[in-house]
Every structure is written in C-alpha cells, then in structure tokens.
Design a protein around this motif. Structure first.
Motif, PDB file in Angstrom:
ATOM      1  N   ALA A  21       0.836  -1.203   0.000  1.00  0.00           N
ATOM      2  CA  ALA A  21       0.000   0.000   0.000  1.00  0.00           C
ATOM      3  C   ALA A  21       0.869   1.251   0.000  1.00  0.00           C
ATOM      4  O   ALA A  21       0.566   2.216  -0.711  1.00  0.00           O
ATOM      5  CB  ALA A  21      -0.938  -0.010   1.200  1.00  0.00           C
ATOM      6  N   GLU A  25       0.681   4.499  -2.494  1.00  0.00           N
ATOM      7  CA  GLU A  25       0.446   5.838  -1.935  1.00  0.00           C
ATOM      8  C   GLU A  25       1.588   6.794  -2.264  1.00  0.00           C
ATOM      9  O   GLU A  25       1.351   7.941  -2.665  1.00  0.00           O
ATOM     10  CB  GLU A  25       0.210   5.723  -0.435  1.00  0.00           C
ATOM     11  CG  GLU A  25      -1.110   5.010  -0.147  1.00  0.00           C
ATOM     12  CD  GLU A  25      -1.196   4.369   1.228  1.00  0.00           C
ATOM     13  OE1 GLU A  25      -0.286   4.586   2.065  1.00  0.00           O
ATOM     14  OE2 GLU A  25      -2.190   3.642   1.463  1.00  0.00           O
ATOM     15  N   PRO A  36      -9.399   7.514  -6.363  1.00  0.00           N
ATOM     16  CA  PRO A  36      -9.782   6.693  -5.207  1.00  0.00           C
ATOM     17  C   PRO A  36      -9.670   5.187  -5.442  1.00  0.00           C
ATOM     18  O   PRO A  36      -9.605   4.428  -4.480  1.00  0.00           O
ATOM     19  CB  PRO A  36     -11.219   7.124  -4.919  1.00  0.00           C
ATOM     20  CG  PRO A  36     -11.697   7.784  -6.162  1.00  0.00           C
ATOM     21  CD  PRO A  36     -10.484   8.376  -6.818  1.00  0.00           C
ATOM     22  N   VAL A  37      -9.611   4.736  -6.681  1.00  0.00           N
ATOM     23  CA  VAL A  37      -9.426   3.306  -6.920  1.00  0.00           C
ATOM     24  C   VAL A  37      -8.067   2.835  -6.397  1.00  0.00           C
ATOM     25  O   VAL A  37      -7.878   1.653  -6.105  1.00  0.00           O
ATOM     26  CB  VAL A  37      -9.632   2.936  -8.404  1.00  0.00           C
ATOM     27  CG1 VAL A  37      -8.439   3.342  -9.252  1.00  0.00           C
ATOM     28  CG2 VAL A  37      -9.953   1.458  -8.568  1.00  0.00           C
ATOM     29  N   HIS A  38      -7.145   3.797  -6.215  1.00  0.00           N
ATOM     30  CA  HIS A  38      -5.819   3.479  -5.676  1.00  0.00           C
ATOM     31  C   HIS A  38      -5.726   3.731  -4.171  1.00  0.00           C
ATOM     32  O   HIS A  38      -4.862   3.162  -3.512  1.00  0.00           O
ATOM     33  CB  HIS A  38      -4.742   4.310  -6.369  1.00  0.00           C
ATOM     34  CG  HIS A  38      -4.766   4.212  -7.861  1.00  0.00           C
ATOM     35  ND1 HIS A  38      -4.668   3.016  -8.538  1.00  0.00           N
ATOM     36  CD2 HIS A  38      -4.891   5.166  -8.817  1.00  0.00           C
ATOM     37  CE1 HIS A  38      -4.720   3.240  -9.841  1.00  0.00           C
ATOM     38  NE2 HIS A  38      -4.865   4.534 -10.034  1.00  0.00           N
ATOM     39  N   PHE A  39      -6.596   4.598  -3.634  1.00  0.00           N
ATOM     40  CA  PHE A  39      -6.436   5.073  -2.253  1.00  0.00           C
ATOM     41  C   PHE A  39      -7.564   4.697  -1.294  1.00  0.00           C
ATOM     42  O   PHE A  39      -7.339   4.643  -0.097  1.00  0.00           O
ATOM     43  CB  PHE A  39      -6.296   6.609  -2.259  1.00  0.00           C
ATOM     44  CG  PHE A  39      -4.947   7.068  -2.705  1.00  0.00           C
ATOM     45  CD1 PHE A  39      -3.946   7.311  -1.779  1.00  0.00           C
ATOM     46  CD2 PHE A  39      -4.671   7.258  -4.047  1.00  0.00           C
ATOM     47  CE1 PHE A  39      -2.697   7.725  -2.178  1.00  0.00           C
ATOM     48  CE2 PHE A  39      -3.417   7.675  -4.460  1.00  0.00           C
ATOM     49  CZ  PHE A  39      -2.420   7.901  -3.524  1.00  0.00           C
ATOM     50  N   ASP A  40      -8.754   4.483  -1.799  1.00  0.00           N
ATOM     51  CA  ASP A  40      -9.929   4.327  -0.940  1.00  0.00           C
ATOM     52  C   ASP A  40     -10.515   2.921  -1.113  1.00  0.00           C
ATOM     53  O   ASP A  40     -11.174   2.632  -2.115  1.00  0.00           O
ATOM     54  CB  ASP A  40     -10.957   5.395  -1.312  1.00  0.00           C
ATOM     55  CG  ASP A  40     -12.193   5.391  -0.449  1.00  0.00           C
ATOM     56  OD1 ASP A  40     -12.525   4.358   0.168  1.00  0.00           O
ATOM     57  OD2 ASP A  40     -12.868   6.443  -0.410  1.00  0.00           O
ATOM     58  N   GLU A  41     -10.290   2.067  -0.115  1.00  0.00           N
ATOM     59  CA  GLU A  41     -10.742   0.676  -0.210  1.00  0.00           C
ATOM     60  C   GLU A  41     -12.256   0.583  -0.381  1.00  0.00           C
ATOM     61  O   GLU A  41     -12.743  -0.224  -1.178  1.00  0.00           O
ATOM     62  CB  GLU A  41     -10.294  -0.121   1.014  1.00  0.00           C
ATOM     63  CG  GLU A  41     -10.627  -1.595   0.932  1.00  0.00           C
ATOM     64  CD  GLU A  41      -9.946  -2.324  -0.224  1.00  0.00           C
ATOM     65  OE1 GLU A  41     -10.623  -3.116  -0.907  1.00  0.00           O
ATOM     66  OE2 GLU A  41      -8.743  -2.093  -0.466  1.00  0.00           O
ATOM     67  N   ALA A  44     -13.026   1.595  -3.935  1.00  0.00           N
ATOM     68  CA  ALA A  44     -12.468   0.606  -4.870  1.00  0.00           C
ATOM     69  C   ALA A  44     -13.277  -0.690  -4.849  1.00  0.00           C
ATOM     70  O   ALA A  44     -13.393  -1.371  -5.875  1.00  0.00           O
ATOM     71  CB  ALA A  44     -11.007   0.345  -4.546  1.00  0.00           C
ATOM     72  N   GLY A  51     -11.528  -3.894  -5.261  1.00  0.00           N
ATOM     73  CA  GLY A  51     -10.581  -3.473  -4.227  1.00  0.00           C
ATOM     74  C   GLY A  51      -9.518  -2.573  -4.819  1.00  0.00           C
ATOM     75  O   GLY A  51      -9.491  -2.341  -6.033  1.00  0.00           O
ATOM     76  N   ARG A  52      -8.667  -2.069  -3.946  1.00  0.00           N
ATOM     77  CA  ARG A  52      -7.613  -1.158  -4.388  1.00  0.00           C
ATOM     78  C   ARG A  52      -6.656  -1.836  -5.367  1.00  0.00           C
ATOM     79  O   ARG A  52      -6.342  -3.013  -5.225  1.00  0.00           O
ATOM     80  CB  ARG A  52      -6.807  -0.659  -3.189  1.00  0.00           C
ATOM     81  CG  ARG A  52      -7.575   0.309  -2.326  1.00  0.00           C
ATOM     82  CD  ARG A  52      -6.781   0.695  -1.096  1.00  0.00           C
ATOM     83  NE  ARG A  52      -5.564   1.426  -1.453  1.00  0.00           N
ATOM     84  CZ  ARG A  52      -4.606   1.715  -0.576  1.00  0.00           C
ATOM     85  NH1 ARG A  52      -4.704   1.327   0.682  1.00  0.00           N
ATOM     86  NH2 ARG A  52      -3.551   2.391  -0.958  1.00  0.00           N
ATOM     87  N   ARG A  90      -2.359  -5.697  -7.655  1.00  0.00           N
ATOM     88  CA  ARG A  90      -2.989  -5.460  -6.360  1.00  0.00           C
ATOM     89  C   ARG A  90      -1.979  -5.469  -5.217  1.00  0.00           C
ATOM     90  O   ARG A  90      -0.878  -6.020  -5.354  1.00  0.00           O
ATOM     91  CB  ARG A  90      -4.040  -6.532  -6.091  1.00  0.00           C
ATOM     92  CG  ARG A  90      -5.120  -6.565  -7.147  1.00  0.00           C
ATOM     93  CD  ARG A  90      -6.072  -7.748  -6.959  1.00  0.00           C
ATOM     94  NE  ARG A  90      -7.019  -7.809  -8.050  1.00  0.00           N
ATOM     95  CZ  ARG A  90      -8.076  -7.024  -8.165  1.00  0.00           C
ATOM     96  NH1 ARG A  90      -8.337  -6.109  -7.261  1.00  0.00           N
ATOM     97  NH2 ARG A  90      -8.891  -7.143  -9.191  1.00  0.00           N
TER      98      ARG A  90
END
Length: 138
Positions: A21, A25, A36-41, A44, A51-52, A90
């Motif tokens: 993670a 980040e 947010p697909v990269h930061f917010d579970e 995502a 998921g992220r 992932r």
C-alpha cells in the motif's frame, strides 16, 4: 555498466517487487494521481476491480528502473515505451519485471527491449522499449 558493444539479442534482466500500500500511496502522491481506486478501499470495492489496485504506471516505473539499473544499465536513455495494461496489480502481489533485448541498431546505439510484468504466470503489463545505450569510450 554495459556498453552498447557488450549487448546481445536475447540478453535479459529481471527484478521482483512486492506491491505494498505504501508504494501505491507514495507513487500516487509523487505524480498527483489520487484516484480513489488506488487510495480508498471502500470506493475501490464498488468498482469492477473489487478493491484497491496499483497505478499502471507504477509497473512502468519499475520497468524504467530495471532498464536504468541493469539492462542496458546506467547511462541508457529512454527513447520510447509502449505499455499494454492487461490486468490489475494489487496490494500483496509479487510483481516480476523482465526486459529482454530483441534488436540492436548499431548506427544509433539503440536497443529494443520487450518489457513484461507478471504476477505468477499471468502477464499484467506488456510492451516494448527503445533506449540508447552508451558506447564504449574510444
């Protein structure tokens, strides 16, 4: 450091990266991609990915690092790179990055490399890079 004169078609290099993670980040903040697909579970989880996921260009960055650090190595200059993003990378994936020389252009000291990032047996990102390699000093 490899000079152009030392290179041969078929030479390859690889490196493995455990995707964490914090890598996603740090990359996102460095380049300003805060999707947010990269930061917010929670967000995502509502996407087709469930998921992220890592930024596709994080894999591209690992390709760049392998080219600069190993093959052709220090002093090489990127000319072009194509990337096909085939699957999502992932958190927790062990990403294997591999480059292989497919062609050499003596006149321009240019090296063409196939580039692929895999998780297990599955290709995640695939493409081709062209770089200029340093020539051996006279």
């Amino acid at each position: 450091m490899a000079y152009f004169e030392d290179l041969e078609v078929g030479q390859a290099a690889a490196a493995t990266h455990l995707i964490e993670a914090r890598d996603i980040e740090a990359f996102g903040h460095a380049v300003g991609d805060l999707n947010p697909v990269h930061f917010d579970e929670a967000y995502a989880a509502t996407t087709p990915f469930g998921g992220r996921i890592a930024h596709g260009m994080l894999a591209g960055g690992y390709i760049s690092a392998l080219i600069a650090g190993a093959l052709p190595g220090p002093g090489s200059i990127y000319k072009s790179q194509t990337l096909d993003f085939l699957r999502a990378v992932r958190i927790g994936d062990e990403l294997v990055v591999r480059v292989e020389i497919t062609a050499l252009n003596e006149a321009k000291a240019q090296v063409t490399l196939s580039t692929v990032c895999t998780v297990g047996r599955k290709a995640m990102v695939r493409g081709e890079a062209v770089v200029t390699a340093p020539r051996r000093p006279a």
